[in-house]
Write a protein that holds these residues in place. Sequence first.
Motif, PDB file in Angstrom:
ATOM      1  N   TYR A   6      12.369   7.481   8.724  1.00  0.00           N
ATOM      2  CA  TYR A   6      10.840   7.210   9.466  1.00  0.00           C
ATOM      3  C   TYR A   6      11.006   5.897  10.139  1.00  0.00           C
ATOM      4  CZ  TYR A   6       9.370  10.841   6.053  1.00  0.00           C
ATOM      5  OH  TYR A   6       9.280  11.993   5.379  1.00  0.00           O
ATOM      6  N   ASP A  55       4.843  -9.224   7.445  1.00  0.00           N
ATOM      7  CA  ASP A  55       3.550  -8.693   7.774  1.00  0.00           C
ATOM      8  C   ASP A  55       2.715 -10.002   8.070  1.00  0.00           C
ATOM      9  OD1 ASP A  55       3.752 -10.038   5.184  1.00  0.00           O
ATOM     10  OD2 ASP A  55       2.593  -8.463   4.082  1.00  0.00           O
ATOM     11  N   PHE A  56       2.981 -11.207   7.683  1.00  0.00           N
ATOM     12  CA  PHE A  56       2.144 -12.368   8.101  1.00  0.00           C
ATOM     13  C   PHE A  56       2.447 -12.483   9.388  1.00  0.00           C
ATOM     14  CE2 PHE A  56       1.989 -16.903   8.643  1.00  0.00           C
ATOM     15  CZ  PHE A  56       0.772 -17.099   8.245  1.00  0.00           C
ATOM     16  N   ALA A  59       0.717 -10.348  11.793  1.00  0.00           N
ATOM     17  CA  ALA A  59      -0.862 -10.503  11.864  1.00  0.00           C
ATOM     18  C   ALA A  59      -0.868 -11.911  12.901  1.00  0.00           C
ATOM     19  CB  ALA A  59      -1.222 -10.900  10.616  1.00  0.00           C
ATOM     20  N   VAL A  60       0.080 -12.740  12.727  1.00  0.00           N
ATOM     21  CA  VAL A  60      -0.184 -14.061  13.607  1.00  0.00           C
ATOM     22  C   VAL A  60       0.043 -13.550  15.215  1.00  0.00           C
ATOM     23  CG1 VAL A  60       1.314 -16.236  14.076  1.00  0.00           C
ATOM     24  CG2 VAL A  60       0.623 -15.860  12.042  1.00  0.00           C
ATOM     25  N   ILE A  62      -0.582 -10.582  16.448  1.00  0.00           N
ATOM     26  CA  ILE A  62      -2.121 -10.117  16.926  1.00  0.00           C
ATOM     27  C   ILE A  62      -3.099 -11.191  17.064  1.00  0.00           C
ATOM     28  CG2 ILE A  62      -3.670  -8.596  16.387  1.00  0.00           C
ATOM     29  CD1 ILE A  62      -1.992  -6.688  15.758  1.00  0.00           C
ATOM     30  N   LEU A  63      -3.146 -12.185  16.426  1.00  0.00           N
ATOM     31  CA  LEU A  63      -4.323 -12.848  16.269  1.00  0.00           C
ATOM     32  C   LEU A  63      -3.944 -13.845  17.805  1.00  0.00           C
ATOM     33  CD1 LEU A  63      -6.609 -14.246  14.693  1.00  0.00           C
ATOM     34  CD2 LEU A  63      -5.064 -15.862  13.864  1.00  0.00           C
ATOM     35  N   ALA A  66      -2.357 -11.050  21.140  1.00  0.00           N
ATOM     36  CA  ALA A  66      -3.125  -9.968  21.651  1.00  0.00           C
ATOM     37  C   ALA A  66      -4.680 -10.490  21.546  1.00  0.00           C
ATOM     38  CB  ALA A  66      -3.094  -8.728  20.812  1.00  0.00           C
ATOM     39  N   GLY A  67      -5.134 -11.245  20.687  1.00  0.00           N
ATOM     40  CA  GLY A  67      -6.427 -11.971  20.595  1.00  0.00           C
ATOM     41  C   GLY A  67      -6.589 -13.166  21.593  1.00  0.00           C
ATOM     42  N   LYS A 129       8.044 -10.241  -1.606  1.00  0.00           N
ATOM     43  CA  LYS A 129       6.726  -9.446  -1.512  1.00  0.00           C
ATOM     44  C   LYS A 129       5.705 -10.040  -0.566  1.00  0.00           C
ATOM     45  CE  LYS A 129       4.026  -5.800  -3.823  1.00  0.00           C
ATOM     46  NZ  LYS A 129       2.837  -6.111  -3.796  1.00  0.00           N
ATOM     47  N   ASN A 130       5.520 -11.514  -0.826  1.00  0.00           N
ATOM     48  CA  ASN A 130       4.540 -12.274  -0.241  1.00  0.00           C
ATOM     49  C   ASN A 130       5.339 -13.419   0.594  1.00  0.00           C
ATOM     50  OD1 ASN A 130       2.446 -13.668   0.146  1.00  0.00           O
ATOM     51  ND2 ASN A 130       1.660 -13.648  -1.893  1.00  0.00           N
ATOM     52  N   GLN A 133       3.701 -17.831   1.425  1.00  0.00           N
ATOM     53  CA  GLN A 133       3.971 -18.927   0.648  1.00  0.00           C
ATOM     54  C   GLN A 133       5.229 -19.570   1.113  1.00  0.00           C
ATOM     55  OE1 GLN A 133       2.208 -16.522  -0.681  1.00  0.00           O
ATOM     56  NE2 GLN A 133       0.886 -17.511  -2.404  1.00  0.00           N
TER      57      GLN A 133
ATOM     58  N   ASN B 132      -1.222  -8.037   0.833  1.00  0.00           N
ATOM     59  CA  ASN B 132      -1.136  -9.305   0.398  1.00  0.00           C
ATOM     60  C   ASN B 132      -1.732 -10.251   1.444  1.00  0.00           C
ATOM     61  OD1 ASN B 132       0.314  -9.709  -2.059  1.00  0.00           O
ATOM     62  ND2 ASN B 132       2.255  -9.118  -0.993  1.00  0.00           N
ATOM     63  N   ILE B 133      -1.997  -9.918   2.787  1.00  0.00           N
ATOM     64  CA  ILE B 133      -2.509 -11.091   3.615  1.00  0.00           C
ATOM     65  C   ILE B 133      -3.890 -10.467   4.190  1.00  0.00           C
ATOM     66  CG2 ILE B 133      -0.305 -11.918   4.453  1.00  0.00           C
ATOM     67  CD1 ILE B 133      -0.723  -9.731   6.812  1.00  0.00           C
ATOM     68  N   PHE B 136      -6.365 -12.419   6.211  1.00  0.00           N
ATOM     69  CA  PHE B 136      -5.821 -12.907   7.715  1.00  0.00           C
ATOM     70  C   PHE B 136      -5.659 -11.645   8.329  1.00  0.00           C
ATOM     71  CE2 PHE B 136      -2.112 -14.336  10.261  1.00  0.00           C
ATOM     72  CZ  PHE B 136      -2.969 -15.215  10.709  1.00  0.00           C
ATOM     73  N   TYR B 137      -5.318 -10.546   7.812  1.00  0.00           N
ATOM     74  CA  TYR B 137      -5.135  -9.323   8.633  1.00  0.00           C
ATOM     75  C   TYR B 137      -6.306  -8.912   9.157  1.00  0.00           C
ATOM     76  CZ  TYR B 137      -5.127  -4.226   8.803  1.00  0.00           C
ATOM     77  OH  TYR B 137      -5.550  -2.858   9.425  1.00  0.00           O
ATOM     78  N   ALA B 140      -7.362 -11.193  12.103  1.00  0.00           N
ATOM     79  CA  ALA B 140      -6.344 -11.095  13.254  1.00  0.00           C
ATOM     80  C   ALA B 140      -6.905  -9.680  13.910  1.00  0.00           C
ATOM     81  CB  ALA B 140      -5.103 -10.529  12.629  1.00  0.00           C
ATOM     82  N   SER B 143     -10.002 -10.202  16.064  1.00  0.00           N
ATOM     83  CA  SER B 143     -10.108 -11.004  16.978  1.00  0.00           C
ATOM     84  C   SER B 143      -9.681 -10.217  18.281  1.00  0.00           C
ATOM     85  CB  SER B 143      -8.957 -11.900  16.989  1.00  0.00           C
ATOM     86  OG  SER B 143      -7.747 -11.400  17.086  1.00  0.00           O
ATOM     87  N   VAL B 144      -9.006  -8.904  18.324  1.00  0.00           N
ATOM     88  CA  VAL B 144      -8.735  -8.174  19.327  1.00  0.00           C
ATOM     89  C   VAL B 144      -9.988  -7.514  20.002  1.00  0.00           C
ATOM     90  CG1 VAL B 144      -7.156  -6.144  20.115  1.00  0.00           C
ATOM     91  CG2 VAL B 144      -6.594  -7.582  18.217  1.00  0.00           C
ATOM     92  N   SER B 146     -12.576  -8.473  21.228  1.00  0.00           N
ATOM     93  CA  SER B 146     -13.344  -8.997  22.340  1.00  0.00           C
ATOM     94  C   SER B 146     -12.569  -8.636  23.509  1.00  0.00           C
ATOM     95  CB  SER B 146     -13.002 -10.686  22.396  1.00  0.00           C
ATOM     96  OG  SER B 146     -11.842 -11.112  21.885  1.00  0.00           O
TER      97      SER B 146
END
Lengths: 180, 360
Positions: A6, A55-56, A59-60, A62-63, A66-67, A129-130, A133, B132-133, B136-137, B140, B143-144, B146
């Motif tokens: 996958y 994952d963090f 998200a950054v 995208i924020l 992309a955002g 996993k996290n 931090q 976990n996030i 924040f997810y 994020a 924010s797209v 817009s």
Amino acid sequence: MINSIYSVLAFYGLATVIVVAAILVVLMRNIMHSVLFLAVTFIAMAGMFLLLDADFLAAVQILVYAGAVCIMLVFAIMVIRRTDMAETNLFNRQVLAGVGLTVLTLALGTIFGGRTAWTQLVTHEAVPKNTVQYIGAFMLSKYVIPFEVAALLLLVALVGAIVLARDEEVKDNAGTDDYS
Amino acid sequence: MLENLFVGIAHWLRALLGGTGILPVEITESIVFLVKLVAVLIFILLNALWLVYMERKVAAYMQARIGPNRVGPKGLLQTTCDIGKLISKEIIIPKNVDLVVFLLAPVLIFVPTLMVFAVIPLGKNMAALDLNIGLFYLLAIASVSSLFFWMAGWSSNSKYSLVGSMRVVAQMVSYELPLILSLLGVIMITGSLNMSAIIDAQTKVWFIFTQPIAFLIYFIAAVAETNRTPFCLVEGESEIIAGPYTEYGGMAFAMFFLAEYANIMVICAVTTIVFLGGWHAPFEAFAIGGAHVFTWIPSWVWFFLKMYALIFVVMWFRWTFPRIRVDQLMGFGWKVLVPLALANIFVTGIGIYIYKAIGW
């Protein structure tokens, strides 16, 4: 991680999307379409980060990209809006410069790619996993100088933008009576 | 029994699919996850249907009218009929629109909202995906959206749409900053971005009491993010004829409104989770006479009660405040909300250290 069928499928799917969208950013004649394909590229990059269990970072990506970056590009384009948007991202005839730049980029990429010790960069431990931090701790301990420099640079840019915007406002209001 | 109704259904489905022994674990998990997401989608659509009706009833109540009262008992089937009408309408495509972008925008506008709902815990152990996030997810992905408003406005090739879409972008970018900054105080206290961890930290005291300023900033900025009155200048009917949606008709237009109501649900759900204790019952930590007072009501019912109370407040705003001007909007966002949110972070940081030093 990269051992199940996958993840391999996901990698090639995402890689195709990234490359095709990035090429289309250059090829599109309407600069608005270029921006939209740029957003697709950024989001697919976030998928790539997800595939690496970051994952963090995804998200950054995208924020921020992309955002925010795409929206800033939209603003910049709107400020210099032309009447005919269909012909805003045209090709030019600077073949020599183009070829030179491409060769230079490829050469640099090859040199640095060849020099990097890829096998040593790959960690053999499981990804925590996290991750948030750890990123936070690293940013304020080992990488505190680059972090602070980047923060300072952003602050300077922010103050500069405010100064530029204020200057215009002061000039605009100079002739009129103060109505405050 | 009722408490674990939905969790029980998920367990039962997993046991049913896994028990056969034919399907591999990955396929079973994917099917369970798909069922969860489809359930979320149906949940959003049903709620949006109800919210349109509720909005009209609330508006009527505020204006001393009766509101929809002909179709079905108390007019309850009014929105269902409206959807039927909207589906049967033609989607008019004006000349000189950017066709692909024009048609993609109403489809994509719904995507971030749906993605965000995956991490929202609607009750005890009732998040489709416990990231976990999580928080924040959510920020994020939100924010797209817009970008999609701008796609709709720009591709319409109309001056009203263009002005409206630029206002949407400016407003959403400006109010995203106080929105994120106001949540930082809570994240600092909790030390986690996980939604469940944030809810767990509120077993005793809800964050609305420890972070009242953050709550106000968040709620104001969130209402601005959904482009609702008093921040509805992006779709001001009287000046720019619904802004980015001017050229849309039929179901394409309805998609934007569906997304707007779904967004109201998202912001009210997040406010509930972050500031109002999520699915915890009030006074859950205190027992009177050895018995908990409110915990016999299932956690998801509490979540909905809180969420709908906030949705009512958002609707109340709409019929109470006039629309504000663009310069007032920007000034309020950048000169009041952002500094206040920064001050809140500062005070919270000091407060955490004092709290630790006292050692309660």
